[in-house]
Scaffold this active site. Sequence first.
Site, PDB file in Angstrom:
ATOM      1  N   SER A  26       0.825  -1.202   0.000  1.00 48.72           N
ATOM      2  CA  SER A  26       0.000   0.000   0.000  1.00 48.72           C
ATOM      3  C   SER A  26       0.867   1.263   0.000  1.00 48.72           C
ATOM      4  O   SER A  26       1.769   1.386  -0.824  1.00 48.72           O
ATOM      5  CB  SER A  26      -0.946  -0.090   1.202  1.00 48.72           C
ATOM      6  OG  SER A  26      -1.949   0.887   1.125  1.00 48.72           O
ATOM      7  N   ASP A  41     -10.058  -4.663  -4.512  1.00 50.02           N
ATOM      8  CA  ASP A  41      -9.270  -4.075  -3.431  1.00 50.02           C
ATOM      9  C   ASP A  41     -10.115  -3.193  -2.504  1.00 50.02           C
ATOM     10  O   ASP A  41     -10.026  -3.286  -1.289  1.00 50.02           O
ATOM     11  CB  ASP A  41      -8.124  -3.254  -4.041  1.00 50.02           C
ATOM     12  CG  ASP A  41      -7.263  -2.602  -2.999  1.00 50.02           C
ATOM     13  OD1 ASP A  41      -6.261  -3.215  -2.604  1.00 50.02           O
ATOM     14  OD2 ASP A  41      -7.605  -1.496  -2.540  1.00 50.02           O
ATOM     15  N   HIS A  72      -8.474  -4.987   0.320  1.00 53.93           N
ATOM     16  CA  HIS A  72      -7.193  -4.313   0.565  1.00 53.93           C
ATOM     17  C   HIS A  72      -6.396  -4.875   1.739  1.00 53.93           C
ATOM     18  O   HIS A  72      -5.208  -5.137   1.623  1.00 53.93           O
ATOM     19  CB  HIS A  72      -7.414  -2.813   0.763  1.00 53.93           C
ATOM     20  CG  HIS A  72      -6.137  -2.030   0.759  1.00 53.93           C
ATOM     21  ND1 HIS A  72      -5.317  -1.955  -0.360  1.00 53.93           N
ATOM     22  CD2 HIS A  72      -5.495  -1.327   1.734  1.00 53.93           C
ATOM     23  CE1 HIS A  72      -4.251  -1.225  -0.072  1.00 53.93           C
ATOM     24  NE2 HIS A  72      -4.333  -0.837   1.192  1.00 53.93           N
TER      25      HIS A  72
END
Length: 290
Positions: free
Chosen positions: A100, A216, A271
Site C-alpha cells: 500500500s 481491493d 485491501h
Amino acid sequence: METPRIRASPLLLPLLLLAELCVGYRPVVIVHGIFDGPKQFETLSSFITKAHPGTVVKVIDLYDYMASVKPLWRQVRGFRKAIRPIIQQAPQGVHLLCFSQGGLICRALLSKIPNHNVNTFISLSSPLAGQYGDTDYLNWIFPDTMKKIVFEFCYRCRSKVSVCDYWNDPHHRTLYLHSNRFLPVLNGETPHRHMEEWRENFLRIKKLVLIGGPDDGVITPWQSSYFGFYDSNEQVVEMKNQEFYRRDTFGLKELDARGAVSVCVQAGVKHTHWHSNHTVFVNCMEKWLT
Ligand SMILES: *[C@@H]1O[C@H](CO)[C@@H](O)[C@H](O)[C@H]1NC(C)=O
C-alpha cells in the site's frame, strides 16, 4: 600400481559452506502500509520462511499505525536509515516487499539510495500512480469529506498528512503538479535536478512486480497498483499510455523494455487481505523471492 586416492581437502568444508551461502535466499525487507505495522505481516513472513527456509525477513518497525500518516519524505528518511545496515550486510542483495502506501515509500528509497542492491521490488496493492477515492478506510483522515473537496485540503492548505502526498485529483491537475511535493516529483512529472540520478538508482533493480486487483476497495482506481490512473474524465489510462511512461521520466519504460516488469492481477482480494492470502503469495510473490 598405485591407485589414485581422493583426498578430502581441508579446504572442502569451508568451500561447501560458502556454496551454501551463495545459493541461500536473499533477505526480504518489508515496508508496511498506512494504519498498520509489523504485526500485520507475521503471516506473510511465515509464508516466506515456509516456502524458502532460512530466508531472513525483516519488517521495518517504523511509523507504525497512526504514525503512518506523517509526511512521506519524513518517513522516507527514517526508512532509509533503517534499511542501510540491512543492505550493507547482504552482499547478494535484498528483496523489497512493500504494501500500500509503503510502495510509494519504497519507490522513493529506490530512487534516492545510490548503489542500493535491491534485486526485486514487489509492490503489493500500492497507489503507485496516486489515489482519488474517499473510501471508508480513508475516512479516518478525511472525516465525512467527499473526494471532490479533498484537493482543497491537500493542495491549497498543503496539509501534511501522508495521503496528500499521493492524492491525485484528475480534475485539478495543475494544482496537483504545483502543490504536491511528493508524487509528481517522484514520477518526474515536475522536473527537478535529481531526475537523472534518481532514474539511474531506480533502474538498479532487476525486477519490478506489481500486484493489485479489482476488489481491493481502497486503492482507487485499483489500476494505480500498476501505474494506471484516471484522466480528466475519470477514465482509466493504462500504464503504457501514461505520460511518465512514454517520456520514461523515472525508468519505468526502460525496465519494461528489459522485460523486468511483471504485473500480477488477482480478483477477490480486499485491501487488508493482500498480505495474508496464501494464493496471492503463491501466484505473485513466491517465485521472485529467491
Ligand atoms: C485470496 O486470493 C484469491 C486470488 O488469488 C481470491 O480468489 C480469494 O478470494 C482470496 N481470499 C481472501 C480471503 O482474500
